[in-house]
Design a protein around this motif. Structure first.
Motif, PDB file in Angstrom:
ATOM      1  N   GLY A   1      10.267  -3.417   2.569  1.00  0.00           N
ATOM      2  CA  GLY A   1       9.989  -2.037   2.955  1.00  0.00           C
ATOM      3  C   GLY A   1      11.126  -1.359   3.687  1.00  0.00           C
ATOM      4  O   GLY A   1      10.917  -0.319   4.326  1.00  0.00           O
ATOM      5  N   SER A   2      12.333  -1.915   3.604  1.00  0.00           N
ATOM      6  CA  SER A   2      13.476  -1.279   4.264  1.00  0.00           C
ATOM      7  C   SER A   2      13.779   0.085   3.651  1.00  0.00           C
ATOM      8  O   SER A   2      14.331   0.964   4.313  1.00  0.00           O
TER       9      SER A   2
ATOM     10  N   LEU B   1       3.709   5.534  -5.873  1.00  0.00           N
ATOM     11  CA  LEU B   1       3.629   5.456  -7.332  1.00  0.00           C
ATOM     12  C   LEU B   1       2.470   6.291  -7.857  1.00  0.00           C
ATOM     13  O   LEU B   1       2.598   6.984  -8.872  1.00  0.00           O
ATOM     14  N   ALA B   2       1.351   6.246  -7.163  1.00  0.00           N
ATOM     15  CA  ALA B   2       0.182   7.013  -7.592  1.00  0.00           C
ATOM     16  C   ALA B   2       0.427   8.512  -7.504  1.00  0.00           C
ATOM     17  O   ALA B   2      -0.106   9.289  -8.305  1.00  0.00           O
ATOM     18  N   ALA B   3       1.237   8.911  -6.533  1.00  0.00           N
ATOM     19  CA  ALA B   3       1.502  10.340  -6.333  1.00  0.00           C
ATOM     20  C   ALA B   3       2.610  10.868  -7.229  1.00  0.00           C
ATOM     21  O   ALA B   3       2.799  12.088  -7.334  1.00  0.00           O
ATOM     22  N   ALA B   4       3.369   9.968  -7.865  1.00  0.00           N
ATOM     23  CA  ALA B   4       4.499  10.391  -8.697  1.00  0.00           C
ATOM     24  C   ALA B   4       3.995  11.099  -9.951  1.00  0.00           C
ATOM     25  O   ALA B   4       2.917  10.806 -10.471  1.00  0.00           O
TER      26      ALA B   4
ATOM     27  N   VAL C   1      -2.671  -9.520  -3.032  1.00  0.00           N
ATOM     28  CA  VAL C   1      -1.900  -8.321  -2.696  1.00  0.00           C
ATOM     29  C   VAL C   1      -1.916  -7.355  -3.872  1.00  0.00           C
ATOM     30  O   VAL C   1      -2.128  -6.141  -3.707  1.00  0.00           O
ATOM     31  N   ARG C   2      -1.680  -7.885  -5.072  1.00  0.00           N
ATOM     32  CA  ARG C   2      -1.701  -7.039  -6.278  1.00  0.00           C
ATOM     33  C   ARG C   2      -3.057  -6.367  -6.457  1.00  0.00           C
ATOM     34  O   ARG C   2      -3.131  -5.156  -6.727  1.00  0.00           O
ATOM     35  N   ASP C   3      -4.122  -7.141  -6.328  1.00  0.00           N
ATOM     36  CA  ASP C   3      -5.456  -6.591  -6.565  1.00  0.00           C
ATOM     37  C   ASP C   3      -5.796  -5.496  -5.556  1.00  0.00           C
ATOM     38  O   ASP C   3      -6.433  -4.493  -5.902  1.00  0.00           O
ATOM     39  N   GLU C   4      -5.381  -5.679  -4.294  1.00  0.00           N
ATOM     40  CA  GLU C   4      -5.603  -4.635  -3.291  1.00  0.00           C
ATOM     41  C   GLU C   4      -4.816  -3.381  -3.639  1.00  0.00           C
ATOM     42  O   GLU C   4      -5.340  -2.261  -3.541  1.00  0.00           O
ATOM     43  N   ALA C   5      -3.556  -3.559  -4.052  1.00  0.00           N
ATOM     44  CA  ALA C   5      -2.716  -2.406  -4.390  1.00  0.00           C
ATOM     45  C   ALA C   5      -3.223  -1.691  -5.636  1.00  0.00           C
ATOM     46  O   ALA C   5      -3.066  -0.470  -5.771  1.00  0.00           O
ATOM     47  N   ARG C   6      -3.848  -2.427  -6.540  1.00  0.00           N
ATOM     48  CA  ARG C   6      -4.380  -1.818  -7.767  1.00  0.00           C
ATOM     49  C   ARG C   6      -5.504  -0.831  -7.495  1.00  0.00           C
ATOM     50  O   ARG C   6      -5.816   0.010  -8.343  1.00  0.00           O
ATOM     51  N   ARG C   7      -6.119  -0.937  -6.326  1.00  0.00           N
ATOM     52  CA  ARG C   7      -7.144   0.043  -5.973  1.00  0.00           C
ATOM     53  C   ARG C   7      -6.520   1.431  -5.772  1.00  0.00           C
ATOM     54  O   ARG C   7      -7.213   2.445  -5.866  1.00  0.00           O
ATOM     55  N   ILE C   8      -5.225   1.432  -5.468  1.00  0.00           N
ATOM     56  CA  ILE C   8      -4.495   2.686  -5.257  1.00  0.00           C
ATOM     57  C   ILE C   8      -3.744   3.094  -6.518  1.00  0.00           C
ATOM     58  O   ILE C   8      -3.743   4.255  -6.914  1.00  0.00           O
ATOM     59  N   PHE C   9      -3.106   2.102  -7.151  1.00  0.00           N
ATOM     60  CA  PHE C   9      -2.282   2.351  -8.335  1.00  0.00           C
ATOM     61  C   PHE C   9      -2.524   1.211  -9.325  1.00  0.00           C
ATOM     62  O   PHE C   9      -2.220   0.056  -9.021  1.00  0.00           O
ATOM     63  N   PRO C  10      -3.098   1.506 -10.485  1.00  0.00           N
ATOM     64  CA  PRO C  10      -3.571   0.426 -11.362  1.00  0.00           C
ATOM     65  C   PRO C  10      -2.501  -0.304 -12.172  1.00  0.00           C
ATOM     66  O   PRO C  10      -2.743  -1.422 -12.630  1.00  0.00           O
TER      67      PRO C  10
ATOM     68  N   PRO D   1       0.813  -1.220   0.000  1.00  0.00           N
ATOM     69  CA  PRO D   1       0.000   0.000   0.000  1.00  0.00           C
ATOM     70  C   PRO D   1       0.848   1.273   0.000  1.00  0.00           C
ATOM     71  O   PRO D   1       0.510   2.252  -0.685  1.00  0.00           O
ATOM     72  N   GLU D   2       1.944   1.253   0.765  1.00  0.00           N
ATOM     73  CA  GLU D   2       2.815   2.436   0.815  1.00  0.00           C
ATOM     74  C   GLU D   2       3.452   2.696  -0.542  1.00  0.00           C
ATOM     75  O   GLU D   2       3.485   3.827  -1.031  1.00  0.00           O
TER      76      GLU D   2
END
Length: 246
Positions: free
Chosen positions: A107-108, A34-37, A61-70, A28-29
């Motif tokens: 996420g390091s 990526l969406a804000a770039a 995981v991909r499908d959840e993240a796609r809600r933020i960045f497709p 999600p982070e």
């Protein structure tokens, strides 16, 4: 991957092996960054042969993240070979990409810091690698043992391969697509020594890179096990032999 994906200008690969749990915390982070770039980036989650059950988890995981960045793809390698192998395989799926990046799944390195590497690469018109260096704007959190092992490995890299860098192993890099395609045929290390071999072969081929300090935080359940240090030194020796054969 779709044909449209192969036209991507900037590609970010996250190599994973049985990493759906760790990635679920980081995704999600990174998707938000990526969406804000202000530049288009295709994100590829590259699985290193984890098996069907893990692929199903990664799809969630991909499908959840796609809600933020497709613009997220899932690449599944046929067999488990190592981080280096799956990054090379995923990068090779984008033969016209200008920029090829990768970031570790734990996420390091934060999502915003990873995107800063892409921005700096575009600005400098050169490859940019993240380095774990404390500055006024960056912080490093790692165990004393890991810090000592890291410094010892860098010393070995300098002595054996004549490669001067603050950090070969930080899991955040953006490489010119041209540079990768030039040296791809000479990359053989499938494991964690992939980073070193990539930089050495780029240096031999006449390519340079910029180094950008990033914040870095050691995470639990590291893939770098105690016995890996010896395997990494063996890898340096293999790389050294190949360079001497040129």
């Amino acid at each position: 991957m779709s044909d449209a994906g192969n036209e991507a200008t900037s590609v970010l690969v996250t190599p994973v092996w049985k990493d759906s749990r760790r990635l679920s915390h980081y995704a999600p982070e990174l998707a938000q960054a990526l969406a804000a770039a202000d530049r288009p980036v295709t994100w590829v989650i590259a699985d290193d042969g984890s098996g069907a059950e893990e692929i199903a988890r990664l799809e969630k995981v991909r499908d959840e993240a796609r809600r933020i960045f497709p613009h997220i793809h899932l690449h599944a390698a046929a067999a488990h070979r190592g981080k280096g192998a799956v990054v090379r395989e995923a990068w090779s799926g984008y033969p016209r990409a200008r920029w090829l990046g990768f970031v570790d799944a734990d996420g390091s390195v934060t999502g915003p810091d990873m995107l800063r590497l892409f921005a700096e690469a575009e600005k400098a018109r050169n490859s940019v690698i993240g380095v774990r260096v404390r500055t006024d704007s960056t912080s490093i959190h790692e165990s004393a043992w890991r810090a000592l092992r890291h410094r010892g490995f860098l010393l070995a890299v300098r002595l054996m391969l004549d490669l001067e860098t603050f950090d070969t192993q930080c899991g955040a890099k953006v490489i010119q697509g041209e540079a990768f395609r030039k040296v791809a045929g000479r990359l053989h290390e499938d494991g964690f020594a992939f980073d070193v071999e990539l930089l050495v072969e780029m240096q031999v081929a006449g390519f340079s890179w910029e180094e950008m300090p990033v914040s870095w935080e050691e995470k639990e359940h590291s893939r770098l096990k105690p016995g890996e240090s010896w395997r990494m030194l063996q890898a340096l020796r293999r790389i050294q032999r190949r360079i001497l054969e040129l």
